[in-house]
Design an enzyme around this catalytic site. Sequence first.
Site, PDB file in Angstrom:
ATOM      1  N   LEU A 194      -2.089   2.526  17.856  1.00 11.06           N
ATOM      2  CA  LEU A 194      -1.788   3.950  17.951  1.00 11.06           C
ATOM      3  C   LEU A 194      -2.379   4.487  19.247  1.00 11.06           C
ATOM      4  O   LEU A 194      -3.574   4.307  19.508  1.00 11.06           O
ATOM      5  CB  LEU A 194      -2.425   4.638  16.739  1.00 11.06           C
ATOM      6  CG  LEU A 194      -1.742   5.849  16.147  1.00 11.06           C
ATOM      7  CD1 LEU A 194      -0.275   5.596  15.856  1.00 11.06           C
ATOM      8  CD2 LEU A 194      -2.478   6.257  14.884  1.00 11.06           C
ATOM      9  N   MET A 221       1.245  -2.308  12.555  1.00  7.87           N
ATOM     10  CA  MET A 221       0.751  -3.350  13.461  1.00  7.87           C
ATOM     11  C   MET A 221       0.794  -2.969  14.940  1.00  7.87           C
ATOM     12  O   MET A 221       0.377  -3.750  15.786  1.00  7.87           O
ATOM     13  CB  MET A 221       1.544  -4.651  13.247  1.00  7.87           C
ATOM     14  CG  MET A 221       1.342  -5.264  11.881  1.00  7.87           C
ATOM     15  SD  MET A 221      -0.386  -5.678  11.542  1.00  7.87           S
ATOM     16  CE  MET A 221      -0.590  -7.066  12.648  1.00  7.87           C
ATOM     17  N   ASN A 233       0.841  -1.208   0.000  1.00  6.25           N
ATOM     18  CA  ASN A 233       0.000   0.000   0.000  1.00  6.25           C
ATOM     19  C   ASN A 233       0.873   1.254   0.000  1.00  6.25           C
ATOM     20  O   ASN A 233       0.557   2.221  -0.688  1.00  6.25           O
ATOM     21  CB  ASN A 233      -0.953   0.004   1.202  1.00  6.25           C
ATOM     22  CG  ASN A 233      -2.202  -0.796   0.921  1.00  6.25           C
ATOM     23  OD1 ASN A 233      -3.077  -0.363   0.166  1.00  6.25           O
ATOM     24  ND2 ASN A 233      -2.283  -1.987   1.488  1.00  6.25           N
ATOM     25  N   HIS A 292      -8.549  -1.220   5.905  1.00  9.41           N
ATOM     26  CA  HIS A 292      -8.843  -2.552   6.442  1.00  9.41           C
ATOM     27  C   HIS A 292      -9.305  -3.436   5.288  1.00  9.41           C
ATOM     28  O   HIS A 292     -10.121  -2.998   4.469  1.00  9.41           O
ATOM     29  CB  HIS A 292      -9.930  -2.456   7.516  1.00  9.41           C
ATOM     30  CG  HIS A 292     -10.229  -3.771   8.155  1.00  9.41           C
ATOM     31  ND1 HIS A 292      -9.377  -4.370   9.058  1.00  9.41           N
ATOM     32  CD2 HIS A 292     -11.264  -4.631   7.995  1.00  9.41           C
ATOM     33  CE1 HIS A 292      -9.887  -5.533   9.438  1.00  9.41           C
ATOM     34  NE2 HIS A 292     -11.027  -5.713   8.808  1.00  9.41           N
TER      35      HIS A 292
HETATM   36  C1  GRF Z   1      -3.261  -4.588   4.038  1.00 11.01           C
HETATM   37  O1  GRF Z   1      -4.014  -5.724   3.746  1.00 11.01           O
HETATM   38  C2  GRF Z   1      -4.080  -3.594   4.782  1.00 11.01           C
HETATM   39  O2  GRF Z   1      -5.450  -3.677   4.492  1.00 11.01           O
HETATM   40  C3  GRF Z   1      -3.862  -3.969   6.224  1.00 11.01           C
HETATM   41  O3  GRF Z   1      -2.523  -4.411   6.271  1.00 11.01           O
HETATM   42  C4  GRF Z   1      -2.125  -4.881   5.004  1.00 11.01           C
HETATM   43  C5  GRF Z   1      -0.856  -4.171   4.646  1.00 11.01           C
HETATM   44  O4  GRF Z   1      -0.274  -4.704   3.490  1.00 11.01           O
HETATM   45  N1  GRF Z   1      -4.160  -2.877   7.102  1.00 11.01           N
HETATM   46  P1  GRF Z   1       0.971  -3.978   2.807  1.00 11.01           P
HETATM   47  O5  GRF Z   1       2.092  -3.937   3.837  1.00 11.01           O
HETATM   48  O6  GRF Z   1       0.539  -2.612   2.391  1.00 11.01           O
HETATM   49  O7  GRF Z   1       1.321  -4.830   1.633  1.00 11.01           O
END
Ligand code: GRF
Length: 219
Positions: A98, A95, A19, A114
């Site tokens: 916050l 992870m 992302n 999410h």
């Molecule tokens: C994604 O699936 C997002 O929805 C969740 O954590 C994951 C992160 O994936 N919050 P990446 O590190 O961006 O590949």
Amino acid sequence: MNGRKGLRLAVLVSGGGTNLQAIIDHCEQETSGATVAVVISSRRDAYALERARRHGIAAEVRRRRDYPSEEAYSAALLECISRFQADLVVLAGFMSVLGQPVIAAYRHRIMNIHPALLPSFGGPGMYGEHVHQAVLDYGAKVSGCTVMFVDEGVDTGPVILQAAVPVQEDDTAASLAARVLVQEHRLYPEAISLYAQGRLAVEGRRVRILPEERGKSDD
Ligand code: GRF
């Protein structure tokens, strides 16, 4: 919220950062109106850090275990976010929880994504493949992803955008996750772009998407 130029993002990560990569690619387009000012990782070995470095973006590590308390960790995150003058905090697979001081300081200025259609399949313990397995175990026919503003709860903040992804008969958690991720990479930049244009208005739980202002001059 007014339209703004050069929105500065602090992107908080813990993992692979796909992302983050979608957001970086979006910001590198001239018309994005946003720039990634800093990437902050809760893990030293997150591949997301490498992605930041490859694009010449400042990368910092703030691990919860290096601080004596939740308050001290929040203070460290806040110091970093404010030092890079971030306007918007973007959680992208972050992870660590916050802390309240960060949420309060950046109310409606922290986004999260999410990998399901909230309020279903969200909340404590719902992360990674657990989410997609829960969708399959329930027998849901549609999943998707949700971009929201962060509040004090887990996955409970006002919803900004959602995208639906049909569940297929032969889906595994991994195959469903992969198709949802494709939508995440489209949806997160879109939400950031709307914010950068000043087009998100929070009214209680509802986030209104304001119409595009056409022919607006910047001066
Ligand atoms: C994604 O699936 C997002 O929805 C969740 O954590 C994951 C992160 O994936 N919050 P990446 O590190 O961006 O590949």
